[in-house]
Design an enzyme around this catalytic site. Sequence first.
Site, short mmCIF file in Angstrom:
data_model
loop_
_atom_site.label_atom_id
_atom_site.label_comp_id
_atom_site.label_asym_id
_atom_site.label_seq_id
_atom_site.Cartn_x
_atom_site.Cartn_y
_atom_site.Cartn_z
CD GLN A 52 -17.15 4.86 -8.08
OE1 GLN A 52 -18.07 3.77 -7.94
NE2 GLN A 52 -16.32 4.63 -9.13
CG HIS A 103 -12.13 16.98 1.59
ND1 HIS A 103 -13.19 16.67 2.09
CD2 HIS A 103 -12.47 17.20 0.22
CE1 HIS A 103 -14.28 17.12 1.22
NE2 HIS A 103 -13.52 17.44 0.30
CG ASP A 144 -15.16 18.02 -2.70
OD1 ASP A 144 -15.17 17.01 -1.96
OD2 ASP A 144 -14.42 18.96 -2.40
NE ARG A 166 -24.99 -2.39 -7.97
CZ ARG A 166 -23.66 -2.50 -7.67
NH1 ARG A 166 -22.76 -2.75 -8.90
NH2 ARG A 166 -23.07 -2.54 -6.22
CG HIS A 220 -20.66 1.21 -4.37
ND1 HIS A 220 -21.10 0.74 -5.50
CD2 HIS A 220 -19.33 1.48 -4.57
CE1 HIS A 220 -20.21 0.50 -6.22
NE2 HIS A 220 -18.94 0.87 -5.86
CD GLU A 269 -15.85 -4.55 -6.83
OE1 GLU A 269 -14.85 -4.02 -6.34
OE2 GLU A 269 -16.06 -4.62 -7.97
CG ASN A 303 -19.38 -5.72 -9.39
OD1 ASN A 303 -20.65 -6.02 -9.64
ND2 ASN A 303 -19.19 -4.60 -8.43
CE1 TYR A 349 -15.67 -2.80 -14.59
CE2 TYR A 349 -16.02 -3.91 -12.76
CZ TYR A 349 -16.53 -2.88 -13.36
OH TYR A 349 -17.30 -2.14 -12.83
CD GLU A 400 -19.10 -2.20 -10.24
OE1 GLU A 400 -18.23 -2.02 -10.72
OE2 GLU A 400 -19.47 -1.65 -9.07
C1 NOJ Z 1 -15.79 -1.86 -8.98
C2 NOJ Z 1 -16.44 -0.73 -8.10
O1 NOJ Z 1 -17.37 -1.46 -7.51
C3 NOJ Z 1 -16.50 0.59 -8.83
O2 NOJ Z 1 -16.74 1.49 -7.71
C4 NOJ Z 1 -15.58 0.82 -9.66
O3 NOJ Z 1 -15.75 2.21 -10.24
C5 NOJ Z 1 -15.02 -0.21 -10.79
N1 NOJ Z 1 -14.95 -1.46 -10.16
C6 NOJ Z 1 -14.10 0.13 -11.53
O4 NOJ Z 1 -12.99 -0.08 -11.03
#
Ligand code: NOJ
Length: 493
Positions: free
Chosen positions: A37, A57, A70, A95, A140, A185, A326, A328, A396
């Site tokens: 990422q 790609h 890229d 991290r 990841h 995840e 993680n 959110y 996260e």
């Molecule tokens: C969890 C993922 O581990 C991460 O790669 C992603 O960017 C975030 N959630 C947000 O979607």
Amino acid sequence: MKNLLAAVLLAAVSCGATRNLTFPDGFWFGAGSAAYQVEGAWNTSGKGESIWDRLSHSKQALNPQTETADVAADQYHHYKEDVQGLKKVGFNFYRFSVSWPRVLPKGDLSVINQDGLDYYNNLINELVNNDIVPIVTMYHWDLPQHLQDLGGFANDIIIDYFEDYANLLFTHYGDRVKWWITFNEPLSFVNGYSSTMIAPAVNAPGVGLYLAAHNVLKAHARVYHLYDDHFRSQQRGKVGITLNTEYPMPKTNSEADINATEIYLQFQLGWFAHPIYSSEGDYPAVMKERVANKSRAEGLPRSRLPEFDEHWVKYIRGTHDFYGMNLYTANLISLSNTTADATVPPNSDMGSIIAEQDPSWPYEGLNSFRYTPFAMRKMLKLISDNYNNVSIFITENGWCDHGEINDTMRARFLVNYYAAVLDAIHLDNVNVIGHTTWAFVDTFEWFTYSTRFGLFYVNFTDPARPRTPKFSTTILSSIIKTRKLPEEYLDKE
Ligand code: NOJ
């Protein structure tokens, strides 16, 4: 997972009592990222192709508008600047993940890429020299394509290859890296074995994801034992895994929705957490039973959910030094009255269950990432209650928008989610090690740059990829310095 339902229903919300807004001594603040990422340099200095390189790609070849990573934020060339950014905010740790194909271009030990090893060596040294603790995720989502050509996580040879790779990382970096996350995840990335949406885009619903998950759990345990047997006594670090489930709550008080929530939890969280963190080990009973019944009804000779024998149940159980969480947002769970909502496993294995969100919960970037600070306290308590008061590392948590520099909503998000963490610590006695804001810089959000999680804005159209600190970094800085939350950003109850 015992008494999950009770935990869901009883998790107390703070009820007007004065909240303790001070962080305990030793609580850590950090920010996170993942190699694919943010790094860019996708084919630089000997790096091999990953499954995400291949997928993005090939999608781009069909549609030139498709974004790839890229270059992304080009952290490969900007890591020193980013370490200074982390330091400026005052973070205790960073991290990040190692790109497996950057160090082992073919995935196995046939080629070891010295430039790749040097890159992470330099990053780790830069962090340590600036008093920032490196926390390393081994996987990841960017598997070397060469291993995918052999079946990836659907082939149990991956367990050996993952062990070889982990051995290399412990050997080269374990003198300075004391916190390791094997997988990020799995609940998310095994979907790459049941649809073409994400890498490796193997369309084998109902079979592929259970098989991949099975090998992920075995590979995790193998690496935990490797650390125990060969590295722990000298390196004295910790090994865990990062799991995700948005906080699930029954949509109504009906028995049907309450039961649906329990089943959903077991299929999401229990699938990975029960084998590792429960006292009994193995997959949750309800999951084994439902997939077996469904498979039988489909006329199959055996369950689509593979079985662990006694050896593996014991070998996997207890392979953790912490729980990486993680989190959110929250989901409302209900039992649907039409089977049309559940045609594809695992949804059809769960039954007709709907996970949705309350439209009144605010969002800015993506409507599936809604503002629900209560979810943080409840999820921490649920995990702690069900897994023997395990130490939880929030690996996260963050807010997405479309790139506002004056990101007041992100500041509000962080302050109120932190307050929920403090409630869990002070009122529920949950053991929380630290909190990771996702993400440090704006990232490639798995096919898009328009959804932005970063604390630092990245101009993706400028080849120099300049970074600009967003407003929320100033709030974070002062929280980290004072170890106390500012009242002015707290939601009124
Ligand atoms: C969890 C993922 O581990 C991460 O790669 C992603 O960017 C975030 N959630 C947000 O979607």
